[in-house]
Design an enzyme around this catalytic site. Structure first.
Site, PDB file in Angstrom:
ATOM      1  N   GLU A 187       0.803  -1.224   0.000  1.00 21.09           N
ATOM      2  CA  GLU A 187       0.000   0.000   0.000  1.00 21.09           C
ATOM      3  C   GLU A 187       0.842   1.284   0.000  1.00 21.09           C
ATOM      4  O   GLU A 187       0.817   2.065   0.958  1.00 21.09           O
ATOM      5  CB  GLU A 187      -0.969  -0.007   1.185  1.00 21.09           C
ATOM      6  N   GLU A 276      -4.804  -8.338  -0.916  1.00 21.36           N
ATOM      7  CA  GLU A 276      -5.249  -8.144   0.468  1.00 21.36           C
ATOM      8  C   GLU A 276      -6.606  -7.484   0.513  1.00 21.36           C
ATOM      9  O   GLU A 276      -6.874  -6.499  -0.190  1.00 21.36           O
ATOM     10  CB  GLU A 276      -4.256  -7.272   1.255  1.00 21.36           C
TER      11      GLU A 276
END
Length: 436
Positions: A187, A276
């Site tokens: 991320e 994810e």
């Protein structure tokens, strides 16, 4: 995901910013062939207006698997029994075929998730890894908006960072764990608690340094599948040449943003993975029903609308995850197992009528001569659903069911007549069908 943004071992803190992101989200089968099997016509079951046609010749993406994250530094490791429950494929197992682990910035912690990774591989799973931070010696702080201590990788450390990832890959390989791929950064576009990367920095690293990494390279793992992070990679031939998997997370991503036309246009030879997510939230129990059916729809959308090749949950064992803290499979986990246990790595998704009625979601997969169909009925009424197999033959269909009272329960075998059969999908249920 991060410890402070999710749930640490103590304190159970959650970030308001993540909650606001999540707030944007769209919030007994009996088989019949030519003749009715006893009990097939359940009272009140409506007949679907549209038959599901499964076309085995219309091949889509190759499936790499379904999996979850193990992060022992934050929530403790899986036990021996929990590893078998997670990665075993038989009755009472989740059937996960993918494991994601962290890349610790400290070399002394590199063996922390080794035992789970080794057991996952023994049970046939594939392992990938993602870093949250480079070693501190490679990082500098800078001002990013109101964040005065934001972190980024120093530009003169790109080569050293590639070697760090390569060294971790080699360490695992030397200890019996061959990574399928390693990410550049978890991320990079939601990194208040770890290391930021701009799209330009990601492209530069891929162009100049990722080619030295000795396993597949995964990027960019945007937290919300934001295309501004991955478009520049796809549009840069040199960067694209050094990435193998376009990875993304789906936190708060609207279903309308699941398709990726640019990847279809320019991603030939590359893979598309969802690495994810938790869904629909991390606050409710994973046993809440029928809310757990949202997981079935979410996986369906990820496979059919986004055409991902992999679907990886966040923590494997958590109150909101596929495995409860006591090691038992949750209702969310049962919905996930309808895909993971039966749609094995190497299966190919094939075309099927995806929405035969407003509350029913259908996807289909081929492995060898067998077809696997997963049907989610989120409606309040049972549906009598017709299926027709095109360009494939079958003599029988086996079925498994999860509803309010059962988890992936075998429902027996029945015959197929002229490639056609009918299934009664109970209200608020998920069914997997496997032909033979």
């Amino acid at each position: 995901m991060t410890q402070s943004r999710n749930e640490p071992v103590s304190g159970e803190r959650r970030s308001p910013s993540r909650r606001s992101v999540l707030a944007t989200m769209g919030a007994l089968p009996i088989l019949t062939a030519a003749t009715s099997v006893a009990g097939a016509s359940r009272a009140g079951a409506a007949t679907a207006a549209t038959a599901v046609v499964v076309d085995a010749s219309a091949r889509r993406q190759t499936i790499r698997g379904f999996g979850g994250m193990s992060h022992s530094a934050w929530i403790g490791d899986l036990t021996t029994a929990q590893r078998d429950t997670a990665f075993g494929a038989g009755d009472g197992r989740l059937g996960l075929s993918l494991l994601r682990i962290p890349v610790p910035e400290d070399r002394s912690a590199w063996s922390r998730d080794m035992a789970t990774a080794r057991r996952a591989i023994e049970l046939g799973a594939t392992v990938i890894a993602s870093p949250w931070n480079p070693p501190s010696s490679m990082v500098e702080t800078f001002v990013r908006g109101s964040q005065t201590n934001a972190r980024r990788l120093r530009h003169d450390m790109y080569g050293a960072y590639a070697q760090h990832l390569n060294d971790f890959t080699a360490f695992l390989r030397n200890n019996g764990v061959n990574l399928y791929g390693i990410s550049v950064q978890n991320e990079p576009d939601y990194a208040q608690d770890w290391t930021w990367w701009t799209p330009a920095e990601m492209v530069r690293f891929l162009r100049e340094n990722a080619g030295s990494i000795s396993t597949r390279v995964i990027a960019p793992e945007s937290f919300q599948y934001l295309k501004n992070m991955s478009d520049p990679i796809l549009n840069d031939p040199a960067a694209l040449a050094n990435v193998d998997v376009i990875g993304a997370h789906l936190y708060g991503t609207p279903f309308a943003n699941f398709p990726y036309p640019l990847f279809k246009q320019k991603g030939a030879g590359k893979e598309l993975w969802m690495t994810e997510v938790y869904y629909p939230n991390s606050t409710d129990s994973a046993d809440l029903w029928p809310q757990a059916l949202d997981v079935g729809e979410h996986i369906h959308r990820a496979m059919v609308d986004a055409e991902f090749q992999a679907y990886i949950w966040w923590y494997i064992r958590r109150s909101y995850g596929p495995m409860r803290e006591d090691g038992r499979i949750s209702k969310r986990g049962a919905c996930m197992a309808h895909f993971a246990r039966f749609v094995r790595p190497g299966s190919v998704r094939v075309e099927a009528t995806a929405r035969p009625s407003s509350d029913v979601y259908v996807s289909a997969y081929r492995s060898g001569d067998s077809t696997v169909v997963v049907a989610v009925n989120k409606g309040a009424s049972a549906v009598s659903q017709q299926f027709s197999l095109a360009n494939a033959s079958a003599s029988s269909v086996s079925s498994w069911l999860t509803d309010a009272n059962r988890n992936v329960a075998s429902q027996g075998v029945t015959g197929v007549s002229n490639g056609a059969f009918t299934v009664s999908l109970p209200a608020r249920s998920i069914t997997t069908l496997v032909t033979a």
